[in-house]
Design a protein around this motif. Structure first.
Motif, PDB file in Angstrom:
ATOM      1  N   ILE A  69       3.952  -3.740  -4.762  1.00 18.20           N
ATOM      2  CA  ILE A  69       2.483  -4.047  -4.763  1.00 18.20           C
ATOM      3  C   ILE A  69       2.037  -5.228  -5.565  1.00 18.20           C
ATOM      4  O   ILE A  69       1.126  -5.769  -4.866  1.00 18.20           O
ATOM      5  N   THR A  72       2.767  -8.206  -3.524  1.00 15.57           N
ATOM      6  CA  THR A  72       1.645  -8.582  -2.450  1.00 15.57           C
ATOM      7  C   THR A  72       0.460  -8.829  -2.948  1.00 15.57           C
ATOM      8  O   THR A  72      -0.232  -9.967  -2.294  1.00 15.57           O
ATOM      9  N   MET A  73       0.037  -8.498  -4.183  1.00 24.36           N
ATOM     10  CA  MET A  73      -1.225  -9.102  -4.713  1.00 24.36           C
ATOM     11  C   MET A  73      -0.912 -10.411  -5.308  1.00 24.36           C
ATOM     12  O   MET A  73      -1.979 -11.256  -5.300  1.00 24.36           O
ATOM     13  N   SER A  77      -2.801 -10.745  -1.337  1.00 31.04           N
ATOM     14  CA  SER A  77      -3.126  -9.770  -0.288  1.00 31.04           C
ATOM     15  C   SER A  77      -3.554  -8.699  -0.968  1.00 31.04           C
ATOM     16  O   SER A  77      -2.846  -8.288  -2.130  1.00 31.04           O
ATOM     17  N   ASP A  78      -4.402  -7.747  -0.304  1.00 28.28           N
ATOM     18  CA  ASP A  78      -4.608  -6.397  -1.027  1.00 28.28           C
ATOM     19  C   ASP A  78      -4.277  -5.470  -0.300  1.00 28.28           C
ATOM     20  O   ASP A  78      -4.540  -4.895   0.884  1.00 28.28           O
ATOM     21  N   PRO A  79      -2.922  -4.714  -0.753  1.00 28.00           N
ATOM     22  CA  PRO A  79      -2.248  -3.742  -0.024  1.00 28.00           C
ATOM     23  C   PRO A  79      -3.143  -2.547  -0.012  1.00 28.00           C
ATOM     24  O   PRO A  79      -2.650  -1.429   0.590  1.00 28.00           O
ATOM     25  N   SER A  80      -3.916  -2.180  -0.915  1.00 28.54           N
ATOM     26  CA  SER A  80      -4.751  -1.069  -1.065  1.00 28.54           C
ATOM     27  C   SER A  80      -5.921  -0.994  -0.417  1.00 28.54           C
ATOM     28  O   SER A  80      -6.782   0.092  -0.357  1.00 28.54           O
ATOM     29  N   MET A  81      -6.360  -2.023   0.428  1.00 29.93           N
ATOM     30  CA  MET A  81      -7.458  -2.199   1.182  1.00 29.93           C
ATOM     31  C   MET A  81      -8.646  -1.637   0.347  1.00 29.93           C
ATOM     32  O   MET A  81      -9.581  -1.068   0.751  1.00 29.93           O
ATOM     33  N   SER A 113      -0.012   2.108  -7.710  1.00 28.35           N
ATOM     34  CA  SER A 113       1.416   2.268  -7.312  1.00 28.35           C
ATOM     35  C   SER A 113       1.748   3.899  -7.372  1.00 28.35           C
ATOM     36  O   SER A 113       2.614   4.379  -6.694  1.00 28.35           O
TER      37      SER A 113
END
Length: 788
Positions: A69, A72-73, A77-81, A113
């Motif tokens: 996580i 990606t941040m 990028s925001d994996p958590s939308m 996470s």
């Protein structure tokens, strides 16, 4: 020992000059080391709880999710939308003040996470439970596995993890399903068809149809409601009503036994055998406590079995009550209870937090054997209270063992890890009558003298004067496969891991400063002594009525049976049907125990081995039909038996469902003539196979004489037989047959001869090119260079 150390760890006296405090640093050091051991166990339990709680994932997978996580941040990028931002908005105000924007983002990412990780665990666990609910693989022919099953096996392997702990699978096991009432009634009627005349079958069919259309569906709804919230809709009622509420003696009627090796005894020294046996059992307990045992699986597969029965294996006692008994389990115990020549002892097996060596335990046991003190008044036969009826024992326990010296001594027995009897007799296959000696050996383990065992303990170990050993197990807490697993480990560890010196003693060093085993003290009033004699009379009458016959069948074993592509269990069960028909001139309701441990907290189900197909084969053989026709009918009977066994294992059995419907009817206060009649039917042939679960522990190639005898149990019906058997290696099947002398229609030795002849006759039919001897003895006199 710990109590003694605490008592003398410090002493003080008051003098004119003040208080003179005297410390025993050795005693304080032992208390300290004992406390360290206790804390290590607590930490180990906490660690295991975490590992089990996240299974089939691992604790380290949390770090992997967090890193993924954050990575990606970092790449913007925001994996958590958007969820991380929302979490950040709802952080406590104190964190907003103390943390900067970057710190708040980091905390929010960690929380996201962790939530994502927990969600993945639940999803994996749900998927694994769905996969373990698939049982079609059991019904596929060997060598013809479908593509669906191949994919299923691959997925189970992927989700099972590499090193599961003993209880890792528990939360992933499916719940036992409630069968459809129509299906159960249909299967029941089919099972009793060969036992009833046309008129009787018509009447039973009408009773079943009436039950289904009236009371049955109502009871079924309540049962399904229980299945929604209960972990297992059968197990708690089965334990309560079949075992704990029984008011008759548990000796013979419920308890069962396990035997030593058949041909060899590792040492003739009684104290040495006790030392290694006790050590092996405690090493097994350590593995259970640490959950280091590998989860049991269906043989030859990756499918796990429920391990819940292991939880109450040690430190457990069945305590009597007026209406029902209670199973009491303690977290740990550092001692065992020992009985020898009418005296009870507490034997501490830990010193300063360490397990005594086998040689030290032997030394302590020898001290007990050398103790010549006589039993106290009423002490010698006190154990008879556990062998007689439960209500008198409950009353005596409440009135005379609830306080004072008697309570302390009784607590020492009940809280012990297990019970040990140092028997003053010699047993085993020895002398000029090996067959008769085996029978006496079985009876000794089943009931002994009726007062020299403590039948309430989860299990009791018996060490005989000539070094032979065995066990007697209480039945309510677990079934035979769980105890068999323990006993396999014990025998293998004793003989192959711990070993003995050339003169037969245990290995290891001895601390001769060990405190002596503690003699338990009693104050037995005359009222209790009178009840002891009364309970002993009941127990002795029951014991004297048991006719035991043990015989190793060595004409052939599973090796030759499997070459015919036949299930060895089906082969034996059909042979038992043939033997019973020849012995009694008809068929009977037959009980074969099957496990339901594919499900959480599963115990057993009944395989009704007497089927239309098996009866057709037996009649054809006895009526002189052609060998080809007999072979055809045998194949049909074998396939039918395997199907019945598989259905029982996968929750589609008959008897547990009907039993639970009956319990519901009693709670509702309604009577069912159908259920009442079904549950009153006697099991005149009660059978069970003792599985060999850890063959890797035994090197039968290099040590062919180290063969297990298995174990057995008493007859279930007064006019029936109890038959236990164990398939050992490729060339031997050991049988344990029991019945009652008081029944003029049964005879264990006669039935054993019929079983032996039936096995050989069936093999002659199926493999006419390899004729076997038709001797009715059938291997009752095993050939070996080592008889003891």
């Amino acid at each position: 020992m710990a109590e003694a150390h605490q008592a003398v760890a410090f002493q003080f006296t008051i003098t004119p000059e003040g208080i003179d405090l005297q410390l025993s640093y050795q005693a304080l050091n032992q208390i300290y080391l004992s406390g360290v051991r206790s804390w290590k166990k607590r930490v180990s339990r906490m660690r295991n709880r975490v590992i089990k709680g996240v299974y089939p994932a691992s604790p380290s997978s949390w770090l992997f999710v967090v890193i993924a996580i954050l990575a990606t941040m970092y790449m913007r990028s925001d994996p958590s939308m958007g969820l991380i931002a929302k979490i950040q908005q709802h952080l406590p105000l104190s964190l907003h003040v103390s943390l900067g924007a970057q710190g708040q983002t980091m905390v929010s990412a960690l929380l996201f996470s962790t939530l994502l990780w927990l969600s993945l665990i639940l999803a994996l666990r749900f998927c694994l439970k769905l996969l373990l609910s698939y049982h079609q693989w059991m019904f596929e022919q060997h060598g013809r596995i479908s593509n669906t099953t191949k994919v299923w096996v691959t997925l189970v392997r992927l989700l099972s993890g590499r090193k599961p702990l003993l209880y890792s699978y528990q939360t992933s096991l499916p719940h036992l399903p409630v069968p459809g009432i129509k299906d159960t009634l249909s299967r029941y009627l089919e099972s009793v068809r060969p036992l009833l005349t046309d008129v009787e079958f018509k009447r039973m069919t009408e009773l079943g149809n009436q039950f289904e259309s009236t009371l049955g569906n109502r009871l079924q709804r309540y049962l399904k409601l229980k299945a929604l919230w209960a972990t297992n809709y059968v197990s708690d009622w089965w334990e309560e009503y079949i075992y704990l509420r029984s008011r008759s003696p548990i000796m013979v009627n419920s308890n069962y036994y396990g035997m030593d090796f058949l041909y060899v005894t590792p040492t003739p020294v009684q104290a040495a055998r006790a030392g290694n046996t006790i050590t092996a059992l405690l090493l097994y307990r350590r593995k259970v406590n640490r959950e280091e045992l590998k989860p049991s699986r269906v043989p030859g597969t990756v499918i796990p079995l429920c391990a819940a029965q292991c939880e109450r294996m040690f430190n457990t006692t069945r305590t009597p009550g007026v209406e029902t008994d209670v199973l009491q389990h303690w977290q740990d115990s550092e001692f065992v209870a020992v009985y020898h020549k009418g005296r009870y002892f507490r034997l501490w097996v830990y010193q300063a937090g360490r397990l005594l060596s086998p040689r030290e335990i032997e030394y302590q046991v020898q001290r007990i054997l050398d103790d010549t003190s006589p039993p106290q008044p009423g002490e010698e036969k006190l154990g008879a209270l556990t062998a007689g009826d439960r209500i008198p024992w409950s009353e005596m326990r409440k009135q005379h063992f609830s306080s004072g010296i008697n309570k302390r001594s009784l607590d020492a027995i009940e809280r012990a890890a297990f019970f040990v009897t140092l028997d003053d007799e010699e047993q085993g296959m020895k002398g000029e009558d090996p067959a008769g000696n085996l029978d006496r050996y079985a009876k000794s383990l089943l009931h002994g003298k009726c007062y020299d065992r403590w039948f309430d303990k989860s299990f009791s170990i018996v060490i005989y004067k000539n070094g032979k050993n065995g066990l007697n197990a209480e039945h309510s807490w677990a079934d035979a496969p769980t105890v068999a697993h323990l006993w396999e480990y014990t025998l293998a560890t004793d003989a192959f891991q711990l070993g003995y010196t050339e003169d037969g003693h245990c290995k290891g060093e001895v601390d001769r400063m060990l405190p002596r085993p503690q003699r338990l003290l009693w104050d037995i009033p005359s009222e209790v002594q009178t009840q002891v004699q009364s309970s002993l009379a009941v127990a002795q009458a029951l014991a004297n009525d048991v006719d035991c016959h043990i015989f190793p069948f060595v004409k052939f074993g599973k090796g030759r049976i499997k070459k015919l592509r036949i299930s060895p269990d089906a082969f034996i069960q059909i042979a038992l049907q043939l033997a019973y028909y020849r012995d009694r001139g008809g068929f009977c309701l037959t009980y074969e125990a099957s496990m339901t441990r594919l499900f959480r907290e599963g115990r057993t189900e009944t395989v009704r081995s007497c089927s239309n197909e098996s009866c057709a084969f037996v009649r054809a053989l006895e009526d002189g039909e052609t060998e080809d026709e007999c072979r055809r009918l045998f194949r049909l009977a074998s396939d039918r038996h395997q199907n019945l066994y598989r259905m029982a294992m996968t929750g589609a059995g008959i008897d547990r469902h009907l039993f639970c419907l009956y319990v519901v009817s009693k709670y509702l206060g309604v009577d069912s003539p159908f259920l009442k009649e079904v549950l009153a039917e006697p099991w005149r042939l009660s059978t069970s196979q003792t599985p060999v679960q850890q063959m890797e522990l035994f090197d039968l190639k290099n040590y062919p004489d180290f063969l297990s005898l298995g174990g057995g149990f008493g007859p279930v019906a007064d006019d029936g037989y109890g038959v236990s058997y164990i398939i050992v290696g490729e060339e031997m099947i050991n049988f344990h047959v029991s019945s009652k002398y008081s029944c003029g229609e049964t005879d264990s030795h006669r039935f054993g001869a019929q079983v032996s002849k039936a096995l050989q006759d069936i093999m002659t039919i199926l493999a006419p090119d390899t004729k076997t001897s038709s001797s009715s003895e059938g291997g009752a006199q095993p050939q070996s260079k080592k008889l003891n």
